[in-house]
Scaffold this active site. Structure first.
Site, PDB file in Angstrom:
ATOM      1  N   HIS A 174       0.622  -1.187   0.037  1.00 34.93           N
ATOM      2  CA  HIS A 174      -0.138  -0.108   0.115  1.00 34.93           C
ATOM      3  C   HIS A 174       0.997   1.372   0.000  1.00 34.93           C
ATOM      4  CE1 HIS A 174      -4.178  -1.632   1.107  1.00 34.93           C
ATOM      5  NE2 HIS A 174      -3.550  -2.645   0.603  1.00 34.93           N
TER       6      HIS A 174
ATOM      7  N   HIS B 137      -1.461 -13.030  -1.048  1.00 36.13           N
ATOM      8  CA  HIS B 137      -2.710 -13.368  -0.113  1.00 36.13           C
ATOM      9  C   HIS B 137      -2.659 -14.818   0.332  1.00 36.13           C
ATOM     10  CE1 HIS B 137      -5.802 -10.390  -2.163  1.00 36.13           C
ATOM     11  NE2 HIS B 137      -4.784  -9.630  -1.516  1.00 36.13           N
ATOM     12  N   THR B 138      -1.557 -15.482   0.022  1.00 37.48           N
ATOM     13  CA  THR B 138      -1.381 -17.003   0.574  1.00 37.48           C
ATOM     14  C   THR B 138      -1.206 -16.753   2.108  1.00 37.48           C
ATOM     15  OG1 THR B 138       0.001 -18.923   0.378  1.00 37.48           O
ATOM     16  CG2 THR B 138       1.008 -16.658   0.294  1.00 37.48           C
TER      17      THR B 138
ATOM     18  N   THR C  35      -3.606 -23.331   4.329  1.00 39.55           N
ATOM     19  CA  THR C  35      -2.258 -23.058   4.888  1.00 39.55           C
ATOM     20  C   THR C  35      -2.156 -21.503   5.170  1.00 39.55           C
ATOM     21  OG1 THR C  35      -1.329 -23.029   2.969  1.00 39.55           O
ATOM     22  CG2 THR C  35      -1.141 -24.962   4.193  1.00 39.55           C
TER      23      THR C  35
END
Length: 328
Positions: free
Chosen positions: A65, A193-194, A249
């Site tokens: 960001h 995003h994992t 996960t």
């Protein structure tokens, strides 16, 4: 009288003496001025992540960001004053967890004690993001150092520079393209995003009153949708309610995010769109099948993000405190 060719050579040498901003960055920038930089960063980052395991995702989001708005210059770290509403108080940035800011503050405090006035907050944030990605199982990549901290932080600059969870995929592709990133690079970077989580309000439109024919988004795996509806049942009363971006996960940096998209387990509508759009699906399928390919692409993408519109020389400063400009 000098020949035109001689004058041209002198002019060329003159311009060559002013290297472009990116060339001023180097991985060993602090080797002489703050030789303990790497070890201090490693210790602070490790301690914070062990104490608060969600720190990695928070710092990664803070880094993204910050860089997407006016470049990687630490402008998102600035706190608002009665005269200025800073970036961090823009709507989309208010969900960035306090642990992310706390890590930067801790690192800056330790570095100021060891080598005052040397290390920029922008370099601290870029290095912390890399260290944390590696610490939770992701790829190592080089972070070139020497960024200066920005001199402007205004919430009004955020809109239109950061992808929103409800944005059409075409708009997200256009946004990344405007900043010099290809579709494939965008798909790889979204793989962040994992790890981490999203607040229920960011995907509630997919869970409740989705359409006249379906209460939930049919793109969701039915059991997954059912679980999310229970989890987010009271999200309007408690806006802090959230779900993991990667339900399988959540604390490990791996390629499970892409495998989830293929199974209807993409949390946000923008996530799920990647798995069906003809422009992005081939890369989702590639990274789902080949974690090495994902790691290589993500590392390349992060190196590219980390030098986006960086400030050097007199275009920035090395802040004494990361949350306020030196002039304050």
């Amino acid at each position: 009288m000098a020949s035109p060719g001689h004058n041209l050579l002198i002019l060329l040498l003159f311009f060559m003496s002013f290297p472009c901003s990116k060339s001023r960055l180097s991985v060993d920038y602090y080797n002489k001025t703050c030789p303990q930089f790497a070890s201090i960063m490693e210790q602070i980052v490790s301690d914070k992540q062990i104490a608060s395991p969600t720190t990695a995702a928070g710092v990664l989001r803070l880094f993204f960001h910050d860089c997407m708005v006016e470049g990687c210059d630490g402008s998102l770290l600035i706190t608002s004053t009665s005269f200025n509403k800073a970036e961090r108080d823009a709507d989309i940035d208010q969900s960035i967890p306090g642990d992310a800011y706390d890590l930067v503050t801790r690192a800056k405090t330790a570095l100021e004690l060891q080598c005052p006035g040397i290390v920029s907050c922008a370099d601290i944030l870029a290095t912390a993001a890399r260290n944390l990605v590696t610490m939770v199982g992701g790829p190592y990549y080089h972070v070139r150092l020497g960024r200066k901290d920005g001199l402007v932080s205004n919430a009004s600059l955020v809109q239109g520079n950061i992808a929103q969870p409800t944005m059409p995929l075409s708009d997200i592709i256009s946004l990344f393209y405007s900043k010099g990133f290809s579709v494939q690079e965008m798909v790889a970077l979204v793989g962040a995003h994992t790890i981490g989580f999203s607040h229920c309000k960011e995907f509630s439109n997919r869970l409740f009153n989705f359409s006249k024919t379906s209460e939930t988004d049919p793109a969701y795996n039915p059991k997954y949708a059912e679980g999310l509806r229970k989890l987010c049942a009271n999200y309007t009363k408690d806006p802090t309610m959230s779900a993991y971006n990667d339900v399988m996960t959540p604390g490990k940096f791996d390629n499970m995010y892409y495998k989830n998209l293929q199974r209807g387990l993409g949390l946000l509508s923008t996530d799920q769109a990647l798995s069906v759009d003809r422009r992005t699906k081939p890369f989702v399928d590639l990274y789902a099948a080949n974690e090495t390919a994902f790691f290589e692409a993500f590392a390349h993408g992060m190196e590219k993000v980390s030098i986006y519109k960086i400030k050097t020389g007199k275009k920035g400063e090395v802040r004494h405190r990361c949350d306020q400009f030196n002039a304050a």
